[in-house]
Design a protein around this motif. Structure first.
Motif, PDB file in Angstrom:
ATOM      1  N   CYS A 176      30.481 -39.038 -23.697  1.00 41.88           N
ATOM      2  CA  CYS A 176      29.532 -39.250 -22.596  1.00 41.88           C
ATOM      3  C   CYS A 176      29.934 -38.478 -21.350  1.00 41.88           C
ATOM      4  O   CYS A 176      29.096 -37.794 -20.725  1.00 41.88           O
ATOM      5  CB  CYS A 176      29.411 -40.742 -22.289  1.00 41.88           C
ATOM      6  N   PHE A 177      31.193 -38.571 -20.967  1.00 41.13           N
ATOM      7  CA  PHE A 177      31.650 -37.861 -19.769  1.00 41.13           C
ATOM      8  C   PHE A 177      31.577 -36.349 -19.956  1.00 41.13           C
ATOM      9  O   PHE A 177      31.072 -35.618 -19.094  1.00 41.13           O
ATOM     10  CB  PHE A 177      33.084 -38.278 -19.418  1.00 41.13           C
ATOM     11  N   ALA A 178      32.099 -35.870 -21.086  1.00 43.17           N
ATOM     12  CA  ALA A 178      32.141 -34.420 -21.316  1.00 43.17           C
ATOM     13  C   ALA A 178      30.747 -33.818 -21.365  1.00 43.17           C
ATOM     14  O   ALA A 178      30.481 -32.781 -20.735  1.00 43.17           O
ATOM     15  CB  ALA A 178      32.893 -34.125 -22.614  1.00 43.17           C
ATOM     16  N   TRP A 179      29.843 -34.471 -22.089  1.00 42.12           N
ATOM     17  CA  TRP A 179      28.507 -33.904 -22.228  1.00 42.12           C
ATOM     18  C   TRP A 179      27.704 -34.031 -20.941  1.00 42.12           C
ATOM     19  O   TRP A 179      26.899 -33.151 -20.625  1.00 42.12           O
ATOM     20  CB  TRP A 179      27.788 -34.552 -23.411  1.00 42.12           C
ATOM     21  N   GLN A 180      27.917 -35.098 -20.161  1.00 44.25           N
ATOM     22  CA  GLN A 180      27.193 -35.210 -18.898  1.00 44.25           C
ATOM     23  C   GLN A 180      27.703 -34.195 -17.886  1.00 44.25           C
ATOM     24  O   GLN A 180      26.921 -33.610 -17.129  1.00 44.25           O
ATOM     25  CB  GLN A 180      27.317 -36.623 -18.334  1.00 44.25           C
TER      26      GLN A 180
END
Length: 489
Positions: free
Chosen positions: A28-32
């Motif tokens: 979630c963090f990486a893709w956002q």
């Protein structure tokens, strides 16, 4: 060599670990963060959303009122489509007795990620400005992004309860990418018309989910059979999703059609097809039971088949009675699919389809594509007028000399492209998801919210003190003998 094969076998067959404490936040963090960076590089407001460009446009075109902005024409349709994506699809997936959090929560998650990735992917293929290298987005971009998300949400229906949230994010990442490619081939290269997405959304999304599910076949899924079903209240919540989808489907099929005659015609055709499919779905559901009782699965799903099948031909002159015929047939076909095809797929082809997307999306979407091909090939100047044919089928530029028969052939070819992308792409993505790194549940632990959610304890049921001689009779046979009843005369 033998040791390598043994190590490989142990890697793929090791015990399932459903702990996603680090993998889900990391994804979630990486893709956002990646979305933020990519949006900063590529995405800008279009001419109707940028204050400077809009004011210049008003002066150049001598526009006196802001109401001429396309936003005010498209936004009501966008609202309806947005509700379908987040409320309609979400609640439709709450039918499982112990997987309502997963159904609506993971739908929320992947749609929120998917619409961002869709704006980028569709922008690169459809609206990238070669002069500036930027993608300019407006209200129609948001509608198309929601459409793009729908394909992955449909695929989620085939996998519901059997995969982890990390796997669903991967399904969405590749699903949006494949969607953008097949949409570009079908709409731009083949020049097909598909306003409501029978081909590019439903056929692709349905077969994409089925392809993944086939590769991820679980031979011991019967160990979770106790949870692979509904209860009274979960079916009621799912019916909320059905009603939202059914009411707003005319907006879905007409949202990006042409101003003027195209949008009202698409809404009328979809409206009628949906109504017709309700009656035939109810009829077949009743006929299939010895005592004529209705199955809620059929009512939740097959009643929507007319809207799916009308997606391609919605903006064509199919006539009102033609729309009723499409809904009539698809309500029957979809209900028969739930009765006979779904068991066949699971028992014979080893394909486990949790929500029955084969019967609601894949087959009606495929039929919708071929119906659109037939209606296009049968179009004539007598019905459309010469300018009408050019207007409806966009026979302009390099396609100015295309005949309606040729257009019909390309419409059929576009349907085949959507199916091929779904099946082949789904199978390849399924192979990726077989890697034992995604935190998916074991066969005896599927369809259960407790695997990935904090689930509150069941509320203690306190039996009533009084049981009256009315609707409560025979509903509480397990009440202890110590309770007394008061009879009404």
């Amino acid at each position: 060599m033998g040791n390598c094969l043994e190590c490989l076998g142990n890697f793929f067959c090791r015990q399932k670990n459903t702990n996603v404490r680090f993998s889900l936040p990391a994804v979630c963090f990486a893709w956002q963060i990646a979305m933020i960076v990519l949006f900063g590089v590529f995405i800008r407001y279009d001419g109707e959303s940028d204050v400077k460009k809009w004011l210049e446009h008003k002066k150049t075109e001598n526009i006196s009122s802001d109401i001429e902005n396309d936003f005010y024409f498209r936004y009501p349709s966008f609202q309806d489509v947005h509700v379908m994506i987040f409320v309609g699809f979400g609640f439709l997936m709450t039918f499982l007795k112990r997987y309502s959090f997963g159904g609506i929560g993971f739908n929320f998650l992947i749609a929120a990620f998917g619409l961002q990735w869709a704006l980028l992917m569709q922008g690169w293929f459809h609206s990238l400005d070669p002069a500036t290298g930027k993608i300019y987005i407006g209200i129609e971009s948001l509608i198309n992004a929601d459409f793009c998300c729908a394909g992955s949400l449909i695929a989620m229906g085939a996998l519901l309860g059997k995969v982890s949230p990390v796997q669903l994010m991967v399904v969405t990442l590749f699903g949006i990418t494949l969607f953008a490619v097949e949409e570009y081939i079908i709409l731009d290269l083949l020049h097909c018309k598909d306003a409501g997405g029978s081909m590019v959304i439903h056929a692709f999304g349905g077969y994409y989910g089925l392809g993944i599910s086939w590769v991820l076949y679980r031979p011991h899924l019967h160990q979770s059979k106790r949870l692979n079903g509904s209860v009274y209240h979960s079916d009621m919540f799912a019916m909320i999703g059905t009603l939202f989808l059914w009411m707003f489907w005319p907006s879905f099929n007409s949202a990006i059609t042409d101003h003027g005659d195209g949008q009202p015609r698409a809404a009328i055709n979809t409206y009628l097809a949906l109504a017709s499919s309700v009656l035939t779905a109810v009829a077949i559901s009743s006929l299939s039971q010895k005592k004529g009782k209705l199955d809620m699965v059929h009512i939740q799903n097959a009643t929507l088949a007319g809207g799916v099948a009308m997606g391609t031909a919605a903006e064509f002159m199919i006539t009102p009675y033609g729309s009723l015929i499409v809904g009539f047939c698809c309500g029957i076909i979809s209900t028969f699919g739930y009765l006979f095809v779904t068991p066949f797929l699971e028992n014979t082809l080893k394909l486990q389809d949790t929500c029955g997307v084969h019967n609601l999306h894949a087959v009606p979407g495929m039929l919708g594509g071929f119906i659109g091909a037939i209606v296009a090939a049968a179009a004539s100047e007598e019905v459309y007028g010469k300018e009408g044919l050019i207007h409806v089928f966009d026979f302009e530029g390099e396609f100015a000399n295309r005949s309606v028969q040729t257009q019909g052939g390309f419409q059929a070819a576009g349907t085949c492209v959507a199916i091929a992308f779904g099946l082949v792409g789904g199978s390849l993505v399924g192979l990726i998801l077989r890697l034992p790194i995604w935190g998916d549940p074991a066969d005896d632990n599927c369809f259960d919210d407790e695997v990935y959610w904090e689930v509150p304890e069941e509320e203690e049921i306190i039996p009533p003190v009084l049981e009256y001689n009315n609707h409560m009779i025979h509903k509480h046979q397990d009440i202890s003998e110590s309770n007394f009843s008061v009879e009404q005369s």
